[in-house]
Design an enzyme around this catalytic site. Structure first.
Site, short mmCIF file in Angstrom:
data_model
loop_
_atom_site.label_atom_id
_atom_site.label_comp_id
_atom_site.label_asym_id
_atom_site.label_seq_id
_atom_site.Cartn_x
_atom_site.Cartn_y
_atom_site.Cartn_z
N ASN A 149 0.84 -1.20 0.00
CA ASN A 149 0.00 0.00 0.00
C ASN A 149 0.88 1.24 0.00
O ASN A 149 2.10 1.17 0.02
CB ASN A 149 -0.92 0.01 1.23
CG ASN A 149 -2.30 -0.56 0.94
OD1 ASN A 149 -2.91 -0.22 -0.07
ND2 ASN A 149 -2.78 -1.45 1.80
N ASP A 199 -2.62 2.63 4.78
CA ASP A 199 -3.27 2.17 3.55
C ASP A 199 -2.80 3.06 2.40
O ASP A 199 -1.63 3.42 2.34
CB ASP A 199 -4.79 2.14 3.71
CG ASP A 199 -5.43 1.06 2.83
OD1 ASP A 199 -5.30 1.15 1.60
OD2 ASP A 199 -6.04 0.13 3.39
#
Length: 295
Positions: A149, A199
């Site tokens: 990510n 993320d």
């Protein structure tokens, strides 16, 4: 302290796993995916019109090639998509022989090289890899990653960032600005501690890193040195991917997800999976186009 900035719902459709947000400044159009449901969202921001395209496969990242074409990272390869009719053609296979993995995070380097991460469909440990599509050739950059990510790049293209969400570590790696390829080994920039995980991410016009905090209900802002500067509230706990949008790139689109939530958790988080617009005190920058072998 988490800041509350003016926030609106761009799309109330609940994504199972919203991800891969990007923005085409030439048409004022935002794009993002619902990975697990194989859907591509198209939002014309000036009109508020939203179209949902059924892809027939899981996909996770999109890059503009030119006015007529896009490149999509999907579970089995990279596909060229015609914007006009949605037709897709396989461009390069990517882990097509491994049914246990799928694509995940991705973003384009200023040089036009496209970084794409893969991961296990059940987040199997160290099943993922980060690749680079450079002038038509897929290169293996960083293997043994569980959940890749936060792929993004410094303004001048000399630094790349990426995270392994399973480790909650954000890495930095020196790059050749002309190619977007590594010049050295990754080093730890920061370790996220506390609620949530690292993320998707994007870099603004001042070089700051904006990272969606999965499970934390916010977007965190970091300096290039890894110092935490701000946290902005997102009205859903599982924030997944930010991107700067709008004519002045002064809004932050943030995707979210309801993946892994049972009924009680979804009741407690009623906007999980919605896509939001945050009015931010920052300057974004446009996403570069990907360059193919023929470009």
């Amino acid at each position: 302290m988490i800041e509350h900035v003016p926030t609106s719902v761009l799309c109330a459709e609940h994504c199972h796993l919203g991800e891969g947000a990007t923005y085409d400044a030439t048409t004022d159009t935002a794009w993002w995916f619902d990975i697990l449901e194989g859907r591509l969202f198209e939002a014309r921001l000036s009109s508020g019109r939203i179209n949902i395209h059924q892809l027939g496969r899981m996909a996770s990242a999109l890059a503009r090639i030119d006015a007529a074409r896009q490149l999509i990272a999907a579970a089995d390869g990279l596909y060229i998509r015609n914007v006009a009719d949605g037709a897709t053609t396989l461009y390069r296979p990517l882990e097509a022989d491994n049914p246990l993995t799928r694509s995940n995070d991705g973003r384009v380097h200023p040089s036009g090289t496209f970084w794409i991460g893969t991961m296990g469909r059940k987040a199997e440990p160290r099943a993922g890899t980060i690749y680079a599509l450079h002038r038509g050739e897929i290169l293996r950059l960083f293997p043994d990653i569980t959940i890749p990510n936060a792929i993004c790049f410094s303004i001048d293209g000399t630094i790349g960032y990426f995270a392994d969400t399973a480790e909650n570590v954000l890495y930095r790696v020196p790059l050749d600005p002309q190619t977007g390829l590594p010049r050295g080994a990754p080093e730890v920039l920061l370790r996220h501690r506390g609620i949530g995980g690292l993320d998707g991410a994007v870099v603004d016009a001042d070089g700051l890193i904006w990272n969606a905090c999965w499970g934390g209900g916010c977007v965190d802002v970091y300096s290039p040195q890894g110092r935490h500067l701000r946290s902005l509230h997102v009205p859903a706990r599982q924030a997944s991917c930010p991107v700067f949008v709008g004519p002045r790139l002064s809004q932050l689109l943030v995707t979210t997800a309801w993946e892994g939530m049972d009924g009680a958790a979804r009741d407690a988080d009623p906007q999980a999976g919605c896509t939001f617009l945050l009015d931010i005190a920052a300057r974004g920058r446009s996403e570069p186009d990907v360059k193919l072998a023929s470009a």
